[in-house]
Design a protein around this motif. Structure first.
Motif, PDB file in Angstrom:
ATOM      1  N   VAL A 193      39.482  32.871  38.237  1.00 49.20           N
ATOM      2  CA  VAL A 193      40.907  33.840  38.084  1.00 49.20           C
ATOM      3  C   VAL A 193      40.045  35.025  39.004  1.00 49.20           C
ATOM      4  O   VAL A 193      39.185  35.521  38.417  1.00 49.20           O
ATOM      5  CB  VAL A 193      41.414  34.196  36.856  1.00 49.20           C
ATOM      6  N   TYR A 194      40.927  35.097  40.046  1.00 46.58           N
ATOM      7  CA  TYR A 194      40.622  36.146  40.962  1.00 46.58           C
ATOM      8  C   TYR A 194      41.522  37.413  40.813  1.00 46.58           C
ATOM      9  O   TYR A 194      42.745  36.736  40.815  1.00 46.58           O
ATOM     10  CB  TYR A 194      40.475  35.728  42.325  1.00 46.58           C
ATOM     11  N   GLU A 195      41.163  38.517  40.412  1.00 49.21           N
ATOM     12  CA  GLU A 195      42.040  39.597  40.435  1.00 49.21           C
ATOM     13  C   GLU A 195      41.660  40.552  41.303  1.00 49.21           C
ATOM     14  O   GLU A 195      40.560  41.178  41.621  1.00 49.21           O
ATOM     15  CB  GLU A 195      42.198  40.113  38.981  1.00 49.21           C
ATOM     16  N   ARG A 196      42.553  41.387  41.992  1.00 51.31           N
ATOM     17  CA  ARG A 196      42.417  42.585  43.172  1.00 51.31           C
ATOM     18  C   ARG A 196      43.593  43.479  42.841  1.00 51.31           C
ATOM     19  O   ARG A 196      44.594  43.166  42.528  1.00 51.31           O
ATOM     20  CB  ARG A 196      42.488  41.875  44.385  1.00 51.31           C
ATOM     21  N   ARG A 197      43.301  44.675  43.025  1.00 53.80           N
ATOM     22  CA  ARG A 197      44.142  45.788  42.800  1.00 53.80           C
ATOM     23  C   ARG A 197      43.526  46.909  43.820  1.00 53.80           C
ATOM     24  O   ARG A 197      42.629  47.420  43.677  1.00 53.80           O
ATOM     25  CB  ARG A 197      44.282  46.427  41.658  1.00 53.80           C
ATOM     26  N   GLY A 202      39.020  58.880  44.586  1.00 58.10           N
ATOM     27  CA  GLY A 202      39.876  59.855  44.065  1.00 58.10           C
ATOM     28  C   GLY A 202      41.302  59.479  44.702  1.00 58.10           C
ATOM     29  O   GLY A 202      42.225  59.075  43.762  1.00 58.10           O
ATOM     30  N   ALA A 203      41.497  59.582  45.821  1.00 60.68           N
ATOM     31  CA  ALA A 203      42.966  59.283  46.316  1.00 60.68           C
ATOM     32  C   ALA A 203      43.287  57.754  46.546  1.00 60.68           C
ATOM     33  O   ALA A 203      44.273  57.258  46.791  1.00 60.68           O
ATOM     34  CB  ALA A 203      42.976  60.143  47.819  1.00 60.68           C
ATOM     35  N   ALA A 204      42.239  56.973  46.574  1.00 61.48           N
ATOM     36  CA  ALA A 204      42.306  55.624  46.458  1.00 61.48           C
ATOM     37  C   ALA A 204      41.390  54.678  45.698  1.00 61.48           C
ATOM     38  O   ALA A 204      40.177  55.519  45.409  1.00 61.48           O
ATOM     39  CB  ALA A 204      42.107  55.101  47.993  1.00 61.48           C
ATOM     40  N   HIS A 205      41.896  53.781  45.075  1.00 59.05           N
ATOM     41  CA  HIS A 205      40.800  52.944  44.230  1.00 59.05           C
ATOM     42  C   HIS A 205      41.123  51.477  44.507  1.00 59.05           C
ATOM     43  O   HIS A 205      42.371  50.936  45.031  1.00 59.05           O
ATOM     44  CB  HIS A 205      41.267  53.294  43.114  1.00 59.05           C
ATOM     45  N   TYR A 206      39.914  50.568  44.357  1.00 60.92           N
ATOM     46  CA  TYR A 206      40.285  49.300  44.365  1.00 60.92           C
ATOM     47  C   TYR A 206      39.230  48.587  43.591  1.00 60.92           C
ATOM     48  O   TYR A 206      38.401  49.020  43.108  1.00 60.92           O
ATOM     49  CB  TYR A 206      39.358  48.977  45.973  1.00 60.92           C
ATOM     50  N   LEU A 207      39.689  47.448  43.068  1.00 59.47           N
ATOM     51  CA  LEU A 207      39.226  46.823  42.046  1.00 59.47           C
ATOM     52  C   LEU A 207      39.443  45.202  42.184  1.00 59.47           C
ATOM     53  O   LEU A 207      40.268  44.835  42.407  1.00 59.47           O
ATOM     54  CB  LEU A 207      39.472  47.042  40.381  1.00 59.47           C
ATOM     55  N   SER A 208      38.249  44.601  42.227  1.00 64.44           N
ATOM     56  CA  SER A 208      38.188  43.173  42.487  1.00 64.44           C
ATOM     57  C   SER A 208      37.334  42.357  41.408  1.00 64.44           C
ATOM     58  O   SER A 208      36.183  42.972  41.154  1.00 64.44           O
ATOM     59  CB  SER A 208      38.183  42.515  43.812  1.00 64.44           C
ATOM     60  N   SER A 209      37.765  41.466  40.856  1.00 63.55           N
ATOM     61  CA  SER A 209      36.849  40.661  39.902  1.00 63.55           C
ATOM     62  C   SER A 209      37.126  39.205  39.797  1.00 63.55           C
ATOM     63  O   SER A 209      38.251  38.711  40.292  1.00 63.55           O
ATOM     64  CB  SER A 209      37.226  41.268  38.310  1.00 63.55           C
ATOM     65  N   TYR A 210      36.238  38.542  39.433  1.00 66.55           N
ATOM     66  CA  TYR A 210      36.382  36.958  39.231  1.00 66.55           C
ATOM     67  C   TYR A 210      35.852  36.675  37.794  1.00 66.55           C
ATOM     68  O   TYR A 210      34.896  37.010  37.484  1.00 66.55           O
ATOM     69  CB  TYR A 210      35.363  36.119  40.139  1.00 66.55           C
ATOM     70  N   ALA A 211      36.786  35.590  37.336  1.00 69.37           N
ATOM     71  CA  ALA A 211      36.296  35.147  35.806  1.00 69.37           C
ATOM     72  C   ALA A 211      36.482  33.819  35.673  1.00 69.37           C
ATOM     73  O   ALA A 211      37.387  33.061  36.645  1.00 69.37           O
ATOM     74  CB  ALA A 211      37.217  35.971  34.710  1.00 69.37           C
ATOM     75  N   ARG A 267      46.696  38.191  41.698  1.00 67.47           N
ATOM     76  CA  ARG A 267      46.193  37.319  40.755  1.00 67.47           C
ATOM     77  C   ARG A 267      45.878  35.855  41.215  1.00 67.47           C
ATOM     78  O   ARG A 267      47.276  35.638  41.249  1.00 67.47           O
ATOM     79  CB  ARG A 267      46.670  37.616  39.449  1.00 67.47           C
ATOM     80  N   VAL A 268      45.012  35.230  41.285  1.00 65.84           N
ATOM     81  CA  VAL A 268      45.277  33.872  41.778  1.00 65.84           C
ATOM     82  C   VAL A 268      44.137  33.169  40.978  1.00 65.84           C
ATOM     83  O   VAL A 268      43.058  33.419  40.590  1.00 65.84           O
ATOM     84  CB  VAL A 268      44.438  33.766  43.372  1.00 65.84           C
ATOM     85  N   VAL A 269      44.727  32.009  40.400  1.00 69.70           N
ATOM     86  CA  VAL A 269      43.728  30.793  40.018  1.00 69.70           C
ATOM     87  C   VAL A 269      43.324  29.781  40.814  1.00 69.70           C
ATOM     88  O   VAL A 269      44.178  29.199  41.785  1.00 69.70           O
ATOM     89  CB  VAL A 269      44.670  30.343  38.736  1.00 69.70           C
ATOM     90  N   ILE A 270      42.396  29.672  40.961  1.00 69.66           N
ATOM     91  CA  ILE A 270      41.522  28.713  42.010  1.00 69.66           C
ATOM     92  C   ILE A 270      41.007  27.512  41.254  1.00 69.66           C
ATOM     93  O   ILE A 270      40.043  27.793  40.329  1.00 69.66           O
ATOM     94  CB  ILE A 270      40.540  29.416  42.821  1.00 69.66           C
ATOM     95  N   ALA A 271      41.342  26.458  41.459  1.00 67.60           N
ATOM     96  CA  ALA A 271      40.710  25.019  40.985  1.00 67.60           C
ATOM     97  C   ALA A 271      39.993  24.553  42.103  1.00 67.60           C
ATOM     98  O   ALA A 271      40.336  24.153  43.037  1.00 67.60           O
ATOM     99  CB  ALA A 271      42.002  24.505  40.372  1.00 67.60           C
ATOM    100  N   PRO A 272      38.552  24.170  41.642  1.00 68.01           N
ATOM    101  CA  PRO A 272      37.840  23.517  42.728  1.00 68.01           C
ATOM    102  C   PRO A 272      38.342  21.973  42.893  1.00 68.01           C
ATOM    103  O   PRO A 272      39.081  21.317  42.092  1.00 68.01           O
ATOM    104  CB  PRO A 272      36.535  23.508  42.014  1.00 68.01           C
ATOM    105  N   PRO A 273      38.125  21.428  44.044  1.00 64.84           N
ATOM    106  CA  PRO A 273      38.540  20.128  44.454  1.00 64.84           C
ATOM    107  C   PRO A 273      37.761  19.206  43.435  1.00 64.84           C
ATOM    108  O   PRO A 273      36.677  19.452  42.882  1.00 64.84           O
ATOM    109  CB  PRO A 273      38.245  19.962  45.983  1.00 64.84           C
ATOM    110  N   ARG A 274      38.546  18.201  43.137  1.00 66.75           N
ATOM    111  CA  ARG A 274      38.151  17.052  42.394  1.00 66.75           C
ATOM    112  C   ARG A 274      36.794  16.646  43.149  1.00 66.75           C
ATOM    113  O   ARG A 274      36.210  16.543  44.112  1.00 66.75           O
ATOM    114  CB  ARG A 274      38.903  15.509  42.477  1.00 66.75           C
ATOM    115  N   GLY A 275      35.438  16.640  42.022  1.00 70.65           N
ATOM    116  CA  GLY A 275      34.454  16.219  42.167  1.00 70.65           C
ATOM    117  C   GLY A 275      33.225  17.166  42.569  1.00 70.65           C
ATOM    118  O   GLY A 275      32.213  17.353  42.928  1.00 70.65           O
ATOM    119  N   PHE A 276      34.035  18.583  42.322  1.00 74.48           N
ATOM    120  CA  PHE A 276      33.163  19.750  42.720  1.00 74.48           C
ATOM    121  C   PHE A 276      33.287  20.704  41.494  1.00 74.48           C
ATOM    122  O   PHE A 276      34.213  20.581  40.694  1.00 74.48           O
ATOM    123  CB  PHE A 276      33.791  20.443  44.011  1.00 74.48           C
TER     124      PHE A 276
END
Length: 110
Positions: A69-73, A53-62, A30-39
């Motif tokens: 907020v980027y989340e990955r599992r 089935g034997a493997a699962h992946y999930l990623s999302s951005y909010a 879980r990572v919070v990304i802030a844009p650089p100033r002025g962007f």
């Protein structure tokens, strides 16, 4: 940003032997990304949900205010895959690599 591979986890197109992992495993980020100033964040990648089935992946951005907020599992519950399962397992990990390499676009404010 995260300590993930920059190349395919299973690079060979075919395989003569089973795939064997020493144990099941999972990764959560879980990572919070802030844009650089002025962007400002312009566009986010689409969420990805893969399940073989034997493997699962999930990623999302909010969006949370000006941040993203980027989340990955990633969960791998099996320790062995047959040669016949290799194409599906390889395709899964190739798609995980593609999703992990997604870009967030931003633009400079006037």
């Amino acid at each position: 940003l995260l300590s993930h591979r920059d190349e395919s986890f299973l690079p060979e197109l075919t395989r003569a032997n089973r795939i064997y992992f020493a144990h099941p495993w999972s990764e959560s980020d879980r990572v919070v990304i802030a844009p650089p100033r002025g962007f400002q964040i312009e566009r986010l990648p689409e969420p990805v949900n893969l399940d073989i089935g034997a493997a699962h992946y999930l990623s999302s951005y909010a969006r949370e205010g000006e941040c993203v907020v980027y989340e990955r599992r990633l969960v791998v519950n099996a320790i062995s895959f047959s040669v016949d399962q290799y194409p599906a397992v390889k395709a899964f990990f190739d798609r995980v690599l593609q999703a992990d390499s997604a870009s967030i676009s931003s633009k400079q404010l006037p």
